[in-house]
Design an enzyme around this catalytic site. Structure first.
Site, short mmCIF file in Angstrom:
data_model
loop_
_atom_site.label_atom_id
_atom_site.label_comp_id
_atom_site.label_asym_id
_atom_site.label_seq_id
_atom_site.Cartn_x
_atom_site.Cartn_y
_atom_site.Cartn_z
N TYR A 1 0.85 -1.20 0.00
CA TYR A 1 0.00 0.00 0.00
C TYR A 1 0.88 1.24 0.00
O TYR A 1 1.88 1.31 0.72
CB TYR A 1 -0.90 0.03 1.25
CG TYR A 1 -1.68 1.32 1.37
CD1 TYR A 1 -2.94 1.43 0.78
CD2 TYR A 1 -1.16 2.42 2.04
CE1 TYR A 1 -3.66 2.62 0.87
CE2 TYR A 1 -1.87 3.61 2.13
CZ TYR A 1 -3.11 3.71 1.55
OH TYR A 1 -3.81 4.89 1.62
N GLU B 1 -3.15 7.49 -4.39
CA GLU B 1 -3.14 6.23 -3.64
C GLU B 1 -2.95 5.08 -4.62
O GLU B 1 -3.62 5.05 -5.66
CB GLU B 1 -4.46 6.08 -2.88
CG GLU B 1 -4.49 4.90 -1.92
CD GLU B 1 -5.81 4.82 -1.16
OE1 GLU B 1 -5.80 4.90 0.07
OE2 GLU B 1 -6.87 4.67 -1.81
#
Lengths: 377, 294, 294, 377
Positions: free
Chosen positions: A104, A189
């Site tokens: 992530y 993101e």
């Protein structure tokens, strides 16, 4: 806030050299064969609905295909979906990579520190809210000089990468930082960020561009996938507009006053529907436009709560009366006003003359509008 | 001196030749503020509301000794206008302009800080000290001199609350509107110590909003270091969550940022919490320390 | 305390695991310097010359209280290594590394300044105070404790001059090598006040070079504010002009930057000018204030 | 220091969107016709020698052509030139524009302020040294946040431009600033910068890239137009090397000591030829290489002046003796050494054994090498 669909985010990523799966966007099953060949996407491939809502995997909006017929079928099925209220208009077809690990990575703004913050976790591919705090590294970055060596090393350690993979991630960090700064992003993101051999590949892309920076980015001007038609009109007229699921419309000025009005309304059992914030305007035309927008949302009753500070109450009242007269009889709705502050007496008199009562007390006026809309829920 | 500004603060208005700039230069003067100069590139030599206009901030500072600026410059030019003011030696900027990209504000905040310059705002009503001065756009009519300090993230709601205090027969020492943008030059935590040290303030009204963690940060400070009564209100208790920020925003906060979180933190820190704005004046009256007449 | 550093300066060596870093950590220790830590990413846990090595500067500072750093990090990584040290709270950096791009140095200098951190160098021999400490690479053998301060833009030439002073039976208080790069963290003008204020320095030897205006700036300062005797030498009097910089460089200087310009300015400011390096020791002896033995 | 020829500078300018005359580079008259057509260059056109030295206009290295035959002739003539010692290898052919005014613009480093400085003058097209100080605006720019509004307005005022031309220059300033920063330039100079209608066009381009930043710019690695072959070898071996017109070679360590040696040499009537600075090296191989370089420059005598600080005298002496033995008898030259400092006694002994005297005194040793080279000039 311009939320970009995955494929648009990836188009930006490509410009900055970020490693991506081979892929192509289609808008009909007929385009699939050509798109796959053109982009060199082999089978098996992934077929992904291009919607802004999350949870596509679980929701059936991401499918796999091992041959052309399956890819076309999946595309057809996905284009027929409405995903969490969003119509699917585009489908992204991508090669399916051999993923070793999913990470992530994101950059957002930390308001308290007034610094961008890079977040990284070795636990990618799941919603970051479900990852425990201690498994997420946060690095605040000074805009001058930008993301630097030791900060990147902290992130690499959190991602548990080393050797050639670490070198790939190191390069990626520079690229993502540039996207965040140069594209005026609120959020960049990548989840999951996949390790594929020595490569790190952005499997997804979530990019939100800041609305206020649109003067620097005309290229995003016509991307408004996430707005309702009324929201779009409001945006053009620079009126803050929020659609909720209640039946009472509220027109107020200023975000704080608007929210406070909502709080009082909710307290007494009212169900707020459309919400318009006029901001600090003085302009009677804007009041008129807001009123028209409101009429289109068909509320059961409308509450106008204005504190005239910079704004003058008489100007607002005049704009309101004008607007009321233009609404056809069959579209009229009960109206309760509370108009206070600068030139209050003149404003109240103008409303009175047009048959609208202005109550000075917030609690009382809220109760009046709730009654007009059919009583508390 | 009151908080940050006083009678002798010499105010420059950047963008004075625009509609907003002209109107508010007039209002500031009507409030008694010492507006000494305006600046608009290419408009040097004009007069607006009796105030001389200069092409550059450096010229304005040199000619008039301006030591604070109030910006009405359109958002695309606000960053450079502020940096110009800093480079000309100005140490206090009230930025009224809304819609400044937060990336610009990051530059402004950190550059300003490295040069010792303080920003109020952006997208804020500014600062006013009744009977003394005003830098910004808070309406003149809502004020009455007194001993209540007000610090707020809101605009209109602040006017409403300040007006309510006045209608209760009480007055304000300094009213400071911080603005509600993602990046603000001055937060509650920055401002509270000034009110703590201000001998003219006996009580502070803190007006917050949902989003971010500014109120939680303020609560932490109040609990540890603030020794005057605080009345707190947070708007947006019933607002639907997640209308503005995506996931990453949510996890920066991690359970902070909601009205509940803010109200609990403030209450735990000893602040007196108002549920609705119209409850504030009564709470102020209740907790304002009684003084013998001067 | 001597100029900038003293016995209790706690030195970190960034790049200690490289050849240069190891050799000079050893030499610094031999000089009596308090080398407390090394830092090389990925080499944490090792020991070099009896000094513990850490992966990051923050770890080194936390574990050892290091408050100055000496950089031997290769040029492409020097910028980030310095910024890491600043972010870890270190306020003094001696940068030995050569060939750092000046654009990187601009970032380093201005970022460091905004955080209160001082750079000596880059491409410099560093600072040494005989009998006390040394941060950098000035050879140990040339020193003898005494009351002559030395500030120099050169490396080897400085060693030669310091050695000459020692051979004359005199000694040094602090010797500071600024480095000759286009952008240096510390210039003569920055350093002269420290020597002015240093009770252990009675006279300063200033060793300049052609190019730039650092010596002219120094002369301006010496004329106005410096009250100890100065012996000045400027190398490059016979160097061919314009071998390095193009036109724009030339006009920044506009007649400054030549050896003549520098020597005249220094002489006019009251400095005693040596025509050749070997004349310096005699001039030092001539102008060094006489003291009764302690 | 990588000085770029005009056409290379303009290639960079083009990447940053700076407005340029249409043009093309040729290396032979045969290419002229195709190049002009390909780049759409109309007649009359300008034919410019691509050399680094200034004063091309006065020196006949810039010509004009009104048709193809003239362009080919001018190209042929210029390619046959040697301009201030530089062989002309490339010729730039450009459209001749209708110039309203010629301006000057540059960005360089201000060492004293440690800031880039932008310089602008309305008096362009002449050597900037000949423009009086008061006609040049200088604006120092903080690298964070970079060139900003009011700084640009000061430059626009100095250039005496307004309206549409000012808007063009404003955009140009941003572009030139980006070139300076992103290309790691020491100097970006446009002189003349021409006003052509509402456009501002870079008629010339002088760009110098900083050598030390070459690790970020592999694209400039093979541009070395301004070095002699010996200088090029020295650069590869990281030995600072300067060729002058005298007959005495000097090998020293450190820029300051090298310059001081030159000063003493000049004082006593010596004429310095080649100059080698070993820097702070410890490496005997480097001494050997320096000696070989020196031999190729065929000096009348050589002076080796080393202060061993970080360097050890014995190591240097050993490298020197090795190198001497490799020079063929017919290429030998008289050598005077002065070797002092760290391990001095050992170094002196090694030299003595090889028949080289090391004198401790700088003045005496300089006088000895001048005598060996045939006496003072």
């Amino acid at each position: 806030m311009v939320k970009l669909a995955e494929w648009r985010g990836k188009e930006i990523f490509r410009r900055y050299g970020i490693d991506l799966p081979r892929g192509a966007v289609v808008r009909s099953p007929a385009e699939v064969a050509g798109a796959l060949t053109g982009a060199g996407v082999p089978f098996p491939c992934v077929v992904k609905a291009q919607v802004l809502a999350g949870g596509r995997g679980k929701g059936g909006a991401v499918r796999f295909a091992t041959n052309l017929a399956e890819a076309e079928d999946a595309t057809r099925a996905i284009l027929a979906m409405e995903f969490k209220g969003e119509k699917v208009r585009e489908v992204l077809l991508e090669e399916k990579l051999a993923i070793a690990r999913e990470l992530y990575l994101s950059i957002a703004l930390d308001r308290s520190q007034r610094l961008p913050v890079v977040m990284a976790s070795a636990q990618g591919g799941v919603e970051i809210e479900s990852v425990e705090e201690s498994a997420i590294a946060r690095v605040s970055v000074d805009p001058f000089p930008g993301l630097i060596g030791y900060e990147k090393r902290r992130l690499l350690a959190a991602l548990a990468v080393s050797g050639a993979v670490a070198r790939s991630v190191d390069g990626l960090l520079d690229q993502v930082w540039k996207v965040f700064v140069q594209e005026d992003a609120e959020l960049v993101e990548i989840n999951p960020l996949a390790i594929v051999g020595d490569r790190v590949v952005a499997l997804d892309a979530k990019v939100i561009i800041e609305d206020d920076a649109s003067f620097r980015h005309p290229e995003y001007a016509d991307i408004r996938d996430d707005r309702t038609p009324l929201e779009e009109i409001a945006r053009e007229k620079e009126i803050a507009f929020v659609q909720l699921d209640g039946n009472i419309g509220v027109i107020a000025n200023g975000a704080g006053l608007t929210m406070a009005t909502l709080d009082v309304l909710a307290e007494f059992g009212g169900r707020p529907g459309v919400f318009l914030d006029l901001g600090g305007t003085d302009d009677p035309r804007k009041v008129t436009e807001a009123f028209h927008l409101m009429a289109q949302a068909k509320p059961a009753a409308v509450f106008l709560n204005i504190f005239g500070g910079v704004t003058r109450c008489d100007t607002v009242a005049r704009g309101l009366v004008d607007a009321m007269q233009q609404v056809p009889a069959n579209e009229r709705f009960p109206l309760v006003a509370r108009i206070r502050g600068n030139n209050e007496a003149e404003g109240v008199a103008i409303l009175q003359k047009a048959g609208v009562t202005s109550l000075p007390d917030l609690k009382e006026s809220v109760q009046a509008v709730i009654a007009a809309a059919g009583g508390p829920a | 001196m009151s908080v940050l500004v006083d009678r002798d603060t010499r105010i420059l208005v950047q963008g004075i030749t625009g509609h907003q700039g002209t109107v508010h230069a007039r209002n500031m003067k009507a409030f008694g503020a010492n507006v000494v100069a305006g600046a608009t590139p290419g408009k040097g030599g004009q007069q607006v509301e009796g105030v001389p206009v200069f092409d550059s901030v450096a010229q304005a500072v040199k000619a008039t000794g301006a030591n604070a600026t109030c910006l009405f410059v359109p958002a695309p030019f606000a960053r450079d206008a502020f940096l110009e003011a800093v480079d000309a030696g100005i140490q206090l900027a009230v930025i009224v302009t809304e819609h400044i990209p937060f990336h610009d504000m990051l530059t402004m905040y950190h550059y300003g800080r490295s040069k010792g310059a303080r920003i109020i705002g952006p997208n804020c009503p500014g600062i006013a000290s009744p009977g003394k001065t005003k830098v910004g756009i808070i309406p003149n009519v809502v004020f009455h001199p007194g001993r209540v300090g007000v610090i707020s993230r809101s605009g209109t709601l602040t006017y409403e609350i300040v007006n309510g205090i006045k209608e209760r027969g009480l007055g304000q020492s300094t009213c400071l509107g911080l603005g509600g943008d993602p990046v603000v030059g001055t937060s509650f935590v920055d401002a509270l110590p000034w009110f703590q040290d201000d001998p003219e303030t006996d009580l502070v009204v803190l007006v917050g909003e949902i989003g971010g963690t500014a109120e939680e940060d303020a609560a932490e400070y109040i609990g540890r270091k603030f020794h005057k009564p605080v009345i707190a209100y947070v708007a947006g208790r019933s607002a639907p969550p997640g209308k503005r920020m995506g996931h990453a925003g949510a996890i920066i906060a991690r359970g902070k940022g909601t009205a509940d979180s803010k109200l609990h933190a403030l209450e735990a820190a000893g602040a007196h919490v108002a549920k609705f704005p119209y409850e504030i004046p009564a709470l102020v009256e209740q907790y304002l320390p009684k003084r013998s007449a001067p």
